[in-house]
Design an enzyme around this catalytic site. Structure first.
Site, mmCIF file in Angstrom:
data_model
loop_
_atom_site.group_PDB
_atom_site.id
_atom_site.type_symbol
_atom_site.label_atom_id
_atom_site.label_comp_id
_atom_site.label_asym_id
_atom_site.label_seq_id
_atom_site.Cartn_x
_atom_site.Cartn_y
_atom_site.Cartn_z
ATOM 1 N N GLU A 165 18.650 7.568 34.791
ATOM 2 C CA GLU A 165 19.009 8.193 36.217
ATOM 3 C C GLU A 165 19.957 7.266 37.060
ATOM 4 O O GLU A 165 19.167 6.945 38.172
ATOM 5 C CB GLU A 165 17.772 8.686 36.885
ATOM 6 C CG GLU A 165 16.854 9.896 35.917
ATOM 7 C CD GLU A 165 15.809 10.459 36.833
ATOM 8 O OE1 GLU A 165 16.012 10.295 38.080
ATOM 9 O OE2 GLU A 165 15.196 11.327 36.478
ATOM 10 N N GLU A 353 12.632 13.448 30.432
ATOM 11 C CA GLU A 353 11.366 13.881 31.462
ATOM 12 C C GLU A 353 11.496 15.051 31.955
ATOM 13 O O GLU A 353 12.673 15.752 32.212
ATOM 14 C CB GLU A 353 11.748 12.935 32.857
ATOM 15 C CG GLU A 353 11.476 11.397 32.694
ATOM 16 C CD GLU A 353 11.821 10.858 34.050
ATOM 17 O OE1 GLU A 353 11.773 11.326 35.020
ATOM 18 O OE2 GLU A 353 12.202 9.511 34.080
#
Ligand code: FCB
Length: 441
Positions: A165, A353
């Site tokens: 991320e 995720e």
């Protein structure tokens, strides 16, 4: 509910990150990371929580791997702490590296496939003192660190991820001031975007050189974005801007070799010859982190500081949807939309995720959340999308960044006072999903 089965070989796992679970932040030669420093800033992290003792995974690693085994996890996505392996971003620290060496051996011994992430936000503070991700040099330090980890684990780890991320690292860290290092400088955030992507490219090169059999890629947090009113020009423009800043600014350089022209104009002048070739070298998969989707309006007043550089006026009007304990709207259909949209990037997708914060051990709301999202992946696969695995966030309750320990994402409950682990209802439920490769009749 109808039966859903997944393709043979679909990977079922769970994910964590070093700073969120390890604790032991001052032992065996580890240096400060930006998160250690950020936790010391008054009010930066809720309740003044810090990385210690965390979930004490540094000491309880073998027990935690045994828990994974008891749940039937096939793969475990974890991150390596740069400040353990090369403290202060400097010389190699064999003692720090040996923790991951043991972790990998323990996983393999139990038949669990290690999925290793090199950077999940714990930049050595010393490198931040020299400019952090706003400084191009940090990307080269990342390549050195990647060399160290790959040289040590090339013989046992196949699955490698460069960054987790980068959106959060760049924009929450350098523009919004919400994450470490807590800066509110849009220009620094723009520079951080490019230097993170350069780090990805240099990291991929090091992985290819050192791990010939590597399956390697990057993990992005991606969000489907739609306008509140598709007939309203400024809402449509807001959706374009947020999609650009959240999704395209990271996807396009990797898959098309260029940055989108419509956001962050300062990016272009940071690019040096050869950068985009490195950044767009082929990846073997894309890691997709999905928590929610966005519906946006262009009618807000600009607010500063903001993580939305150049789109500070965009608002996210609430919808009539259930909320998690983090206040995040729940919309599992968004995951199908996202995966279908990503199919034309041409690489296998892994949901690296997905999960939600909910309190308690009898966590039926997490079961409902996971059930909906796993079915949403099934729906994407039915539409021909090549999704090959699912990693629930998270294995353990942990340090949820600026929220501290207040938000519990674990399948496994952690009593942070005693370090007692208790499988939640969702952990038992997930173990059955794994055993059935989907949902029963
Ligand atoms: C993601 C992060 C992860 C965790 C979840 C809830 O953005 O990658 O570390 O905090 O959110």
């Amino acid at each position: 509910m109808s039966r859903v089965t997944f393709p043979a070989g679909f990977v079922w796992g769970a994910a964590t990150a070093a700073f969120q679970i390890e604790g032991s932040t001052t032992v065996d030669g580890r240096s400060d990371s930006i998160w250690d420093a950020f936790c010391r800033v008054d009010g930066a992290v809720r309740n003044g929580d810090t990385g210690d003792p965390g979930a004490d995974h540094y000491n309880l690693m073998a027990d935690d791997v045994a828990l994974m085994k008891s749940m039937g996890l096939q793969a475990y996505r974890f991150s390596v702490a740069w400040p353990r392996v090369r403290p202060d971003g400097g010389a190699v620290n064999p003692l720090g590296l040996s923790f991951y060496d043991r972790l990998v051996d323990t996983l393999l011994d139990k038949g669990i496939t290690p999925w290793l992430t090199l950077y999940h936000w714990d930049l050595p503070q010393k490198l931040e003192d020299m400019g952090g991700w706003a400084n191009r040099d940090t990307a080269y330090r990342f390549a050195e660190y990647t060399n160290t980890v790959t040289e040590c684990l090339a013989d046992r780890v196949v699955h490698w991820t460069t960054l987790n991320e980068p959106w959060c690292s760049a924009f929450l860290g350098y523009a919004g001031g919400i994450h470490a290092p807590g800066r509110t400088d849009p220009e620094a955030a723009t520079a951080a975007v490019h230097h993170l992507m350069l780090a990805h490219g240099l990291g991929m090169r090091a992985i290819r050189e050192n791990v010939p059999r590597a399956v390697a890629g990057v993990t992005l947090n991606l969000f489907p974005v739609a306008p509140v009113d598709p007939a309203d020009e400024s809402d449509v423009d807001a959706a374009r801007a947020i999609d650009g800043l959240q999704n395209r600014v990271f996807l396009d350089p990797v898959f098309d070799g260029s940055y989108p022209a419509d956001v962050l104009p300062g990016l272009a002048e940071l690019v040096q010859p050869g950068d985009m070739e490195l950044i767009s070298a082929p990846v073997d998969f894309l890691g997709v982190n999905y928590y929610r989707d966005y519906v946006v309006s262009g009618h807000g007043e600009p607010r500063l500081p903001s993580e939305w550089v150049g789109a500070e006026h965009v608002t996210f009007p609430p919808r009539d949807l259930p909320l998690t304990d983090s206040g995040w709207e729940v919309n599992s259909d968004g995951l199908t939309t996202l995966l279908v949209d990503l199919a034309d990037r041409g690489v296998p997708l892994y949901v690296t995720e997905n999960g939600a914060a909910y309190p308690g051990i009898e966590d039926d709301d997490r079961v409902t959340f996971l059930d909906g999202h796993i079915r949403a992946i099934g729906a994407a696969i039915d539409r021909g999308v090549d999704v090959r695995g699912y990693f629930c966030w998270s294995l353990l309750d942990n340090f949820e960044w600026a929220e501290g320990y207040a938000k519990r994402f674990g399948l496994v409950h952690v009593d942070f006072a005693t370090q007692q682990r208790t499988l939640k209802r969702s952990a038992h439920w997930y173990a059955r999903v794994i055993a059935d490769n989907g949902f029963g009749e």
